[in-house]
Design a protein around this motif. Structure first.
Motif, PDB file in Angstrom:
ATOM      1  N   SER A 277       0.856  -1.189   0.000  1.00 40.17           N
ATOM      2  CA  SER A 277       0.000   0.000   0.000  1.00 40.17           C
ATOM      3  C   SER A 277       0.892   1.238   0.000  1.00 40.17           C
ATOM      4  O   SER A 277       2.017   1.202   0.505  1.00 40.17           O
ATOM      5  N   VAL A 278       0.382   2.311  -0.595  1.00 43.50           N
ATOM      6  CA  VAL A 278       1.126   3.567  -0.673  1.00 43.50           C
ATOM      7  C   VAL A 278       0.167   4.698  -0.319  1.00 43.50           C
ATOM      8  O   VAL A 278      -0.869   4.867  -0.961  1.00 43.50           O
ATOM      9  N   SER A 279       0.511   5.471   0.695  1.00 39.80           N
ATOM     10  CA  SER A 279      -0.365   6.570   1.110  1.00 39.80           C
ATOM     11  C   SER A 279      -0.324   7.701   0.090  1.00 39.80           C
ATOM     12  O   SER A 279       0.610   7.814  -0.720  1.00 39.80           O
ATOM     13  N   ASP A 280      -1.328   8.569   0.150  1.00 35.89           N
ATOM     14  CA  ASP A 280      -1.360   9.724  -0.746  1.00 35.89           C
ATOM     15  C   ASP A 280      -0.150  10.621  -0.516  1.00 35.89           C
ATOM     16  O   ASP A 280       0.413  11.182  -1.461  1.00 35.89           O
ATOM     17  N   ASP A 281       0.255  10.765   0.742  1.00 34.47           N
ATOM     18  CA  ASP A 281       1.409  11.599   1.055  1.00 34.47           C
ATOM     19  C   ASP A 281       2.684  11.030   0.439  1.00 34.47           C
ATOM     20  O   ASP A 281       3.497  11.772  -0.133  1.00 34.47           O
ATOM     21  N   SER A 282       2.855   9.707   0.532  1.00 39.56           N
ATOM     22  CA  SER A 282       4.047   9.082  -0.055  1.00 39.56           C
ATOM     23  C   SER A 282       4.043   9.215  -1.573  1.00 39.56           C
ATOM     24  O   SER A 282       5.083   9.470  -2.191  1.00 39.56           O
ATOM     25  N   ARG A 283       2.876   9.061  -2.194  1.00 41.14           N
ATOM     26  CA  ARG A 283       2.770   9.233  -3.652  1.00 41.14           C
ATOM     27  C   ARG A 283       3.173  10.655  -4.059  1.00 41.14           C
ATOM     28  O   ARG A 283       3.898  10.856  -5.038  1.00 41.14           O
ATOM     29  N   ARG A 284       2.691  11.627  -3.285  1.00 40.16           N
ATOM     30  CA  ARG A 284       3.002  13.021  -3.594  1.00 40.16           C
ATOM     31  C   ARG A 284       4.501  13.283  -3.503  1.00 40.16           C
ATOM     32  O   ARG A 284       5.096  13.918  -4.378  1.00 40.16           O
ATOM     33  N   ARG A 285       5.116  12.769  -2.455  1.00 43.37           N
ATOM     34  CA  ARG A 285       6.546  13.004  -2.261  1.00 43.37           C
ATOM     35  C   ARG A 285       7.376  12.275  -3.332  1.00 43.37           C
ATOM     36  O   ARG A 285       8.383  12.814  -3.822  1.00 43.37           O
ATOM     37  N   ILE A 286       6.980  11.065  -3.675  1.00 44.49           N
ATOM     38  CA  ILE A 286       7.689  10.328  -4.729  1.00 44.49           C
ATOM     39  C   ILE A 286       7.605  11.090  -6.048  1.00 44.49           C
ATOM     40  O   ILE A 286       8.590  11.205  -6.785  1.00 44.49           O
ATOM     41  N   ALA A 287       6.431  11.629  -6.349  1.00 48.01           N
ATOM     42  CA  ALA A 287       6.260  12.406  -7.584  1.00 48.01           C
ATOM     43  C   ALA A 287       7.139  13.653  -7.566  1.00 48.01           C
ATOM     44  O   ALA A 287       7.749  14.018  -8.581  1.00 48.01           O
ATOM     45  N   GLN A 288       7.221  14.318  -6.419  1.00 45.86           N
ATOM     46  CA  GLN A 288       8.070  15.497  -6.306  1.00 45.86           C
ATOM     47  C   GLN A 288       9.539  15.147  -6.518  1.00 45.86           C
ATOM     48  O   GLN A 288      10.278  15.879  -7.192  1.00 45.86           O
ATOM     49  N   LEU A 289       9.968  14.021  -5.940  1.00 45.12           N
ATOM     50  CA  LEU A 289      11.356  13.577  -6.083  1.00 45.12           C
ATOM     51  C   LEU A 289      11.677  13.280  -7.545  1.00 45.12           C
ATOM     52  O   LEU A 289      12.735  13.669  -8.058  1.00 45.12           O
ATOM     53  N   ALA A 290      10.758  12.574  -8.213  1.00 47.03           N
ATOM     54  CA  ALA A 290      10.967  12.237  -9.618  1.00 47.03           C
ATOM     55  C   ALA A 290      11.057  13.486 -10.484  1.00 47.03           C
ATOM     56  O   ALA A 290      11.907  13.592 -11.378  1.00 47.03           O
TER      57      ALA A 290
ATOM     58  N   ILE B  15      10.617   6.928 -11.529  1.00 45.09           N
ATOM     59  CA  ILE B  15      10.310   6.149 -10.330  1.00 45.09           C
ATOM     60  C   ILE B  15       8.980   5.445 -10.557  1.00 45.09           C
ATOM     61  O   ILE B  15       7.944   6.095 -10.712  1.00 45.09           O
ATOM     62  N   ASN B  16       9.015   4.129 -10.614  1.00 48.60           N
ATOM     63  CA  ASN B  16       7.822   3.324 -10.878  1.00 48.60           C
ATOM     64  C   ASN B  16       7.273   2.750  -9.582  1.00 48.60           C
ATOM     65  O   ASN B  16       7.991   2.075  -8.834  1.00 48.60           O
ATOM     66  N   ILE B  17       6.009   3.034  -9.294  1.00 53.86           N
ATOM     67  CA  ILE B  17       5.352   2.509  -8.098  1.00 53.86           C
ATOM     68  C   ILE B  17       4.597   1.240  -8.470  1.00 53.86           C
ATOM     69  O   ILE B  17       3.752   1.253  -9.376  1.00 53.86           O
ATOM     70  N   HIS B  18       4.894   0.163  -7.796  1.00 50.32           N
ATOM     71  CA  HIS B  18       4.233  -1.122  -8.031  1.00 50.32           C
ATOM     72  C   HIS B  18       3.473  -1.525  -6.762  1.00 50.32           C
ATOM     73  O   HIS B  18       4.096  -1.865  -5.754  1.00 50.32           O
ATOM     74  N   VAL B  19       2.165  -1.435  -6.798  1.00 47.07           N
ATOM     75  CA  VAL B  19       1.355  -1.799  -5.638  1.00 47.07           C
ATOM     76  C   VAL B  19       0.985  -3.280  -5.744  1.00 47.07           C
ATOM     77  O   VAL B  19       0.315  -3.698  -6.695  1.00 47.07           O
ATOM     78  N   LEU B  20       1.431  -4.049  -4.774  1.00 43.50           N
ATOM     79  CA  LEU B  20       1.228  -5.491  -4.794  1.00 43.50           C
ATOM     80  C   LEU B  20      -0.105  -5.868  -4.164  1.00 43.50           C
ATOM     81  O   LEU B  20      -0.591  -5.200  -3.247  1.00 43.50           O
ATOM     82  N   ASN B  21      -0.663  -6.952  -4.629  1.00 45.75           N
ATOM     83  CA  ASN B  21      -1.870  -7.511  -4.033  1.00 45.75           C
ATOM     84  C   ASN B  21      -1.463  -8.407  -2.865  1.00 45.75           C
ATOM     85  O   ASN B  21      -0.724  -9.381  -3.064  1.00 45.75           O
ATOM     86  N   PRO B  22      -1.903  -8.102  -1.637  1.00 46.06           N
ATOM     87  CA  PRO B  22      -1.514  -8.916  -0.480  1.00 46.06           C
ATOM     88  C   PRO B  22      -1.873 -10.387  -0.628  1.00 46.06           C
ATOM     89  O   PRO B  22      -1.269 -11.249   0.027  1.00 46.06           O
TER      90      PRO B  22
END
Length: 333
Positions: free
Chosen positions: A57-70, A77-84
């Motif tokens: 899982s990836v929180s909205d805050d983490s997504r925002r920061r990752i996008a800013q870093l990229a 930076i590729n986000i891969h959300v896994l199915n538990p």
């Protein structure tokens, strides 16, 4: 740029000259991962890197920061959300109940990057890059499944080689692995490691499972690629300056004390803050001590550095926290 990819449809166009770097993280390690990425870019400005973030899982805050870093560094930076559900068949086993699911992500990464990368550099999120990585691009991995570094030879390696009954007397630390994806898959590493986890009692969980599965198939490389720095050992002796002589590429902060802890009274925290200021996590305050264990360690570190009155004050907080936890457990009974 950031990309959101499902596991069924990972698509990255990066060329064979790019170094693919992957992290497997849970909610408490996104900051560490982001700062690690910033340290890689800072010390390898000319290297083409493609980053992969694997998480359940990836929180909205983490997504925002990752996008800013990229965006800031014009990197992919590729986000891969896994199915538990991917680990459902193993959840009944004690090892999986004792650890966060994020612990096991690194077992899944190479299979998920099949057709995307021929090689992938897996990194734990509690490390910093302090030097150039260009040697990796020419490293020969054809005769092995992964390149890695010996774990502590006088402690962990010695005990685990015997405990696991490893035919080849070698034991590696899985915090940094440079993986030949095709060889990993041909060896059926993912299934074999998960099977080991579900059938044996292990001290170091997936790291032990990987050592059983990959025994004899590891290329051992210099310690500079995974220099373990156990902060609690140095702080417990009252030492607060970095004690490193040889050049280091990846400094891996193992153990319960991390450089993003405000109660880490060590030079490593200052170095970490320097790289955090280059990341999208620059405005995030350092973590305060919360658990009884953290309070106890903090009080010990203060006293070891001669800050006795402060240390006593935090020891009182530790005693109060421990008492509160004990009372809560008694009420549950």
């Amino acid at each position: 740029m950031t990309q959101e990819n499902s596991i069924q449809n990972i698509a990255v166009t990066s060329g064979d000259d790019a170094l693919h770097i992957a992290f497997g993280v849970d909610s408490s390690y996104f900051r560490g991962m982001g700062v690690a990425i910033a340290s890689v870019i800072k010390n390898n400005p000319e290297m083409r890197c493609v980053f992969h973030v694997f998480a359940f899982s990836v929180s909205d805050d983490s997504r925002r920061r990752i996008a800013q870093l990229a965006t800031r560094y014009a990197i992919n930076i590729n986000i891969h959300v896994l199915n538990p559900d991917v680990l459902d068949e193993f959840r009944e086993f004690p090892c999986f109940a004792q650890h966060h699911l994020g612990t096991f992500i690194r077992l899944l990464i190479p299979d998920l990057l099949q057709g995307v990368a021929k090689r992938v550099l897996y990194l734990d999120a509690d490390l910093l890059c302090l030097g150039p990585m260009d040697e990796l691009l020419s490293m020969d991995l054809e005769g092995c499944i992964a390149a890695a570094v010996h774990d502590q030879l006088e402690t962990t390696s010695r005990t685990q080689i015997a405990a696991l009954g490893l035919p080849v007397a070698e034991y590696f630390n899985a915090g940094v692995m440079y993986i030949n994806v095709a060889n990993w898959i041909a060896h059926d590493t993912q299934v074999k490691a998960l099977t080991v986890l579900s059938t044996r009692e292990l001290v170091f969980a997936d790291q032990d499972a990987l050592n059983v599965t990959l025994n004899g198939h590891i290329k051992f490389i210099d310690n500079k690629w995974n220099y373990r720095y156990h902060l609690v050992d140095f702080l417990s002796r009252g030492q607060k300056t970095l004690d490193v002589i040889a050049p280091v590429v990846f400094m891996h902060f193992t153990g319960p004390v991390k450089p993003w802890h405000d109660w880490c009274l060590h030079e490593a925290k200052t170095i970490f803050i320097g790289y955090q200021n280059l990341s999208a996590w620059h405005d995030m305050p350092l973590d305060q001590p919360r658990s009884a264990r953290e309070l106890k360690l903090f009080s010990k570190f203060l006293i070891k550095q001669g800050r006795t009155l402060e240390g006593i004050g935090w020891h009182v907080k530790y005693l109060w926290k421990r008492s509160a936890v004990s009372q809560k457990m008694l009420r549950k009974k």
